[in-house]
Design a protein around this motif. Structure first.
Motif, short mmCIF file in Angstrom:
data_model
loop_
_atom_site.label_atom_id
_atom_site.label_comp_id
_atom_site.label_asym_id
_atom_site.label_seq_id
_atom_site.Cartn_x
_atom_site.Cartn_y
_atom_site.Cartn_z
N GLU A 278 0.86 -1.18 0.00
CA GLU A 278 0.00 0.00 0.00
C GLU A 278 0.90 1.24 0.00
OE1 GLU A 278 -3.88 1.63 0.04
OE2 GLU A 278 -3.24 -0.46 -0.08
N PRO A 279 0.68 2.21 -0.92
CA PRO A 279 1.52 3.42 -0.91
C PRO A 279 1.38 4.15 0.42
CG PRO A 279 -0.33 3.65 -2.43
CD PRO A 279 -0.30 2.22 -2.01
N ILE A 280 2.51 4.61 0.97
CA ILE A 280 2.48 5.24 2.29
C ILE A 280 1.82 6.62 2.23
CG2 ILE A 280 4.71 6.41 2.19
CD1 ILE A 280 5.14 5.24 5.11
N SER A 281 1.74 7.19 1.04
CA SER A 281 1.02 8.45 0.86
C SER A 281 0.29 8.38 -0.47
CB SER A 281 1.97 9.65 0.87
OG SER A 281 2.65 9.77 -0.37
N ASN A 282 -0.49 9.41 -0.77
CA ASN A 282 -1.23 9.44 -2.02
C ASN A 282 -0.43 10.08 -3.15
OD1 ASN A 282 -3.63 8.75 -3.39
ND2 ASN A 282 -4.26 10.91 -3.40
N SER A 283 0.84 10.34 -2.91
CA SER A 283 1.66 10.96 -3.96
C SER A 283 1.88 9.99 -5.11
CB SER A 283 3.02 11.38 -3.38
OG SER A 283 3.82 10.25 -3.11
N LEU A 284 2.07 10.54 -6.30
CA LEU A 284 2.33 9.71 -7.47
C LEU A 284 3.58 8.86 -7.26
CD1 LEU A 284 1.82 8.84 -10.39
CD2 LEU A 284 3.11 10.87 -11.13
N GLU A 285 4.61 9.45 -6.64
CA GLU A 285 5.86 8.73 -6.43
C GLU A 285 5.66 7.50 -5.55
OE1 GLU A 285 6.67 12.87 -7.58
OE2 GLU A 285 5.42 11.94 -6.01
N ASP A 286 4.89 7.63 -4.48
CA ASP A 286 4.67 6.49 -3.59
C ASP A 286 3.74 5.45 -4.23
OD1 ASP A 286 6.35 7.40 -1.61
OD2 ASP A 286 4.77 8.43 -0.49
N ARG A 287 2.81 5.90 -5.04
CA ARG A 287 1.94 4.94 -5.75
C ARG A 287 2.76 4.13 -6.74
NH1 ARG A 287 -1.60 9.36 -6.34
NH2 ARG A 287 -1.45 9.26 -8.62
N LEU A 288 3.67 4.79 -7.44
CA LEU A 288 4.55 4.07 -8.37
C LEU A 288 5.50 3.15 -7.61
CD1 LEU A 288 5.41 6.92 -10.92
CD2 LEU A 288 3.88 4.96 -11.27
N ALA A 289 5.93 3.57 -6.42
CA ALA A 289 6.80 2.72 -5.61
C ALA A 289 6.09 1.43 -5.21
CB ALA A 289 7.26 3.48 -4.37
N ALA A 290 4.81 1.52 -4.86
CA ALA A 290 4.04 0.33 -4.50
C ALA A 290 3.94 -0.62 -5.70
CB ALA A 290 2.66 0.72 -4.01
N GLU A 291 3.78 -0.05 -6.90
CA GLU A 291 3.72 -0.89 -8.10
C GLU A 291 5.08 -1.54 -8.36
OE1 GLU A 291 2.24 1.36 -11.36
OE2 GLU A 291 0.33 1.85 -10.37
N ARG A 292 6.15 -0.78 -8.16
CA ARG A 292 7.49 -1.37 -8.34
C ARG A 292 7.74 -2.48 -7.33
NH1 ARG A 292 9.08 3.97 -8.59
NH2 ARG A 292 10.22 3.83 -6.61
#
Length: 488
Positions: A278-292
Motif C-alpha cells: 500500500e503506498p504510504i502516501s497518495n503521492s504519485l511517487e509512492d503509488r509508483l513505488a508500490a507498483e514497483r
C-alpha cells in the motif's frame, strides 16, 4: 485479491501474518452454495513434516545439510524427525478425515525420489517411496463418506538435493533446468494418474530472496549490505537463480502438457508468496513505488510465465543485469500455467526511494525497486500486529496451547473477506488451504512457534486438536461460509 484473467487461483493461506487487519465476525452466512469442486484443505511440506531424513535410501537435501550447521536455526534443531509423518501418515490421514477436508496440500522430497542424480537413480528407492505415498494418492484409502481427499502436490517446497549444490551451484546454473525436468517427469509418470493438481514450486521468490540476497536460507549466499555471508553477490545472483527457476517451471510444464495432461486430466501451476503493498502516501511517487514493489516481488516470476517478459520496471532499473530469454525459452514459456496459488502472509506500506532520499531498509535498494517497505505509518501499524503461531514455554497452560482463539478469529474474518471478494469482484478462487495440519519444523525458527490445527508434543509426537481444528471442522460440515464462484 485480484486474479489473472483466464487463470484459476488457489488461495493457500499460511497463518503467519505479521500485521493484517482483523475484522471481528461472530457469524458468517452468505446466500448460495459452495461449488462442489471447491477445495477446502490443510497443508504441509516434506521437510517440515516427514522426518525419516535418511530412511529407505533417501539422499541428503539442502535443508538436511543447512540445519546441521551451528547457528543456522533459532533453537538449534533440525527436521531429521520433524513430526514423523513418513511413519505416522495413517494417523494424520485420520485427522484429515475427522476435520472433513476434501484436499491435502503436500510436497514431494526430491532427494527421496532421486537419492542420486544419476539417470535411473529413482530405482534406488522409488518402490518404497511410491508405496508410502500411495496412501496419499489413492483417494479410496483416505476418503470421507462420499468425499475423496484430493492431493495437491508441490514438486519443490524449498528443499532440493544437496548434490545439485555440490555439483554445479544449484539455481545459479542452467544445468538445473534439465535435472528438474527429469525429476518432474518421474513424478508425473508415477503419480499423475492420481494427482490432479500439481505445483512446480512453492514460493520461489522466497527461495531466491532468502537464499541469494539475505543468505538466511540455503545456500546462504549474500553480500554487504544485505548480509554477511562467506560467498555470494546479493545484487546479481538473485536474478540468475530466479531465471533458472522460471525456466525450470517452463520445462516441467512443457513435459506435462506434451506427455501427460491430456491423458491424466490434471492441472499445473505455481504457488507464490504474495505481499500487498500500500503506498504510504497518495503521492504519485509512492503509488509508483508500490507498483514497483509488486513487480520486484511477485511479478518478477509471473510476468515471464504469463507474458514472456520481465516487468518493465525491472528492465528500466536493472538493464543488462537482468537475464535475457532466448527464442527457445520464449517458446517454452508459452505453455504458462493453469492456476496461480497465493500464500498470503501480510501487507506493508511502500515509500518511494527513487525520486526522494530514503533511509536504508528492506526494499530501498536499486535491485529491490527503490521501494522502502515498512509496516508502520506515523508509528501506527498497517493492521493489528499479531503472531498466529502458538509460542510455548515450559510453563504454558493447556488453555494457551490448545485454545487458539485469535487464529479462529483470523480464519473466520479471512474467509469472510475472501467470500466478499469472490462475490463483488468475481475473483475466480477454487480452493482454500490452512497452514498447517500439524505443528512442524518452521524453517529457521525451528520448533519455537507452532501453526498447526493440531498441537504436537515433540517428545512423544502425540497429536492433539486445537480449537481451530474444531472450528474448521464445523465450518466445513455446516457450510457456515458459502463461497460463490465467479460463474454463479
Amino acid at each position: 485479491m485480484e486474479t489473472v484473467s483466464a487463470f484459476h487461483a488457489f488461495l493457500i493461506i499460511e497463518i503467519m501474518c505479521f500485521s493484517i487487519h482483523i475484522v471481528s465476525c461472530n457469524h458468517i452466512s452468505l446466500k448460495g452454495n459452495s461449488p462442489s469442486n471447491f477445495l477446502f484443505g490443510t497443508a504441509s511440506s516434506s521437510y517440515q513434516f516427514e522426518g525419516a531424513f535418511l530412511n529407505d535410501g533417501k539422499g541428503l537435501n539442502n535443508w538436511d545439510v543447512f540445519t546441521h550447521k551451528p547457528g543456522t536455526i533459532l533453537d538449534g534443531t533440525n527436521g531429521d524427525t520433524a513430526v514423523d509423518q513418513y511413519h505416522l501418515y495413517q494417523e494424520d490421514l485420520g485427522l484429515m478425515n475427522n476435520i472433513g477436508v476434501n484436499s491435502y496440500r503436500l510436497s514431494i522430497s526430491w532427494a527421496r525420489i532421486l537419492p542420486t542424480l544419476l539417470k535411473g537413480g529413482q530405482e534406488t528407492c522409488g518402490s518404497m517411496f511410491i508405496h508410502k505415498y500411495d496412501m496419499y494418492f489413492l483417494p479410496q484409502h483416505i476418503s470421507c463418506p462420499g468425499v475423496g481427499i484430493q492431493p495437491f502436490v508441490t514438486l519443490t517446497h524449498y528443499d532440493i538435493p544437496q548434490e545439485l549444490e555440490d555439483r554445479y551451484g544449484a539455481w545459479l546454473s542452467s544445468l538445473l533446468q534439465e535435472d528438474f525436468r527429469y525429476y518432474a517427469n518421474i513424478c508425473f509418470k508415477f503419480f499423475g494418474d492420481r494427482v490432479k493438481y500439481w505445483s512446480t514450486f512453492n514460493e520461489p521468490n522466497v527461495v531466491v530472496i532468502r537464499g541469494y540476497r539475505s543468505g538466511i536460507y540455503p545456500p546462504s549466499h549474500c553480500s554487504l549490505p544485505f548480509g554477511n555471508c562467506t560467498s555470494g553477490d546479493s545484487e546479481r545472483e538473485p536474478f540468475i537463480a530466479a531465471h533458472n527457476i522460471i525456466l525450470s517451471h517452463a520445462a516441467a510444464v512443457n513435459i506435462y502438457r506434451t506427455k501427460y495432461q491430456k491423458k491424466q486430466g490434471g492441472s499445473i501451476g505455481m504457488v507464490m508468496n504474495a505481499v500487498w503493498y500500500e503506498p504510504i502516501s497518495n503521492s504519485l511517487e509512492d503509488r509508483l513505488a508500490a507498483e514497483r514493489a509488486q513487480s520486484f516481488y511477485i511479478n518478477w516470476f509471473l510476468d515471464p510465465i504469463l507474458h514472456g517478459r520481465y516487468p518493465a520496471e525491472m528492465h528500466e532499473l536493472l538493464g543488462a543485469d537482468l537475464p535475457v530469454f532466448s527464442k527457445f525459452d520464449l517458446e517454452m514459456l508459452k505453455n504458462g500455467l493453469d492456476f496461480i496459488g497465493i500464500n498470503h502472509y501480510t501487507s506493508f506500506y511502500s515509500k518511494d526511494c527513487m525520486f526522494s532520499p530514503c533511509e536504508p531498509g528492506p526494499g530501498a535498494s536499486r535491485t529491490e525497486g527503490y521501494a522502502l517497505r515498512t509496516a508502520q505509518k506515523d508509528g501506527v501499524y498497517i493492521g493489528e500486529p499479531v503472531w498466529y503461531g502458538v509460542e510455548e514455554n515450559p510453563n504454558s497452560t493447556n488453555e494457551e496451547l490448545f485454545h487458539d482463539v485469535k487464529r479462529v478469529e483470523y480464519l473466520r474474518s479471512y474467509l469472510q473477506a475472501l467470500a466478499d471478494t469472490m462475490r463483488t469482484k468475481a475473483a475466480d478462487v477454487r480452493g482454500y488451504f490452512v497452514w498447517s495440519l500439524l505443528d512442524d519444523f518452521e524453517w529457521t525458527s525451528g520448533y519455537t512457534v507452532k501453526f498447526g490445527l493440531h498441537h504436537v508434543d515433540y517428545g512423544t509426537l502425540k497429536r492433539t486438536p486445537r480449537l481451530s481444528a474444531s472450528w474448521y471442522r464445523q465450518f466445513i460440515a455446516n457450510n457456515t461460509l458459502q463461497i460463490l464462484s465467479a460463474q454463479e
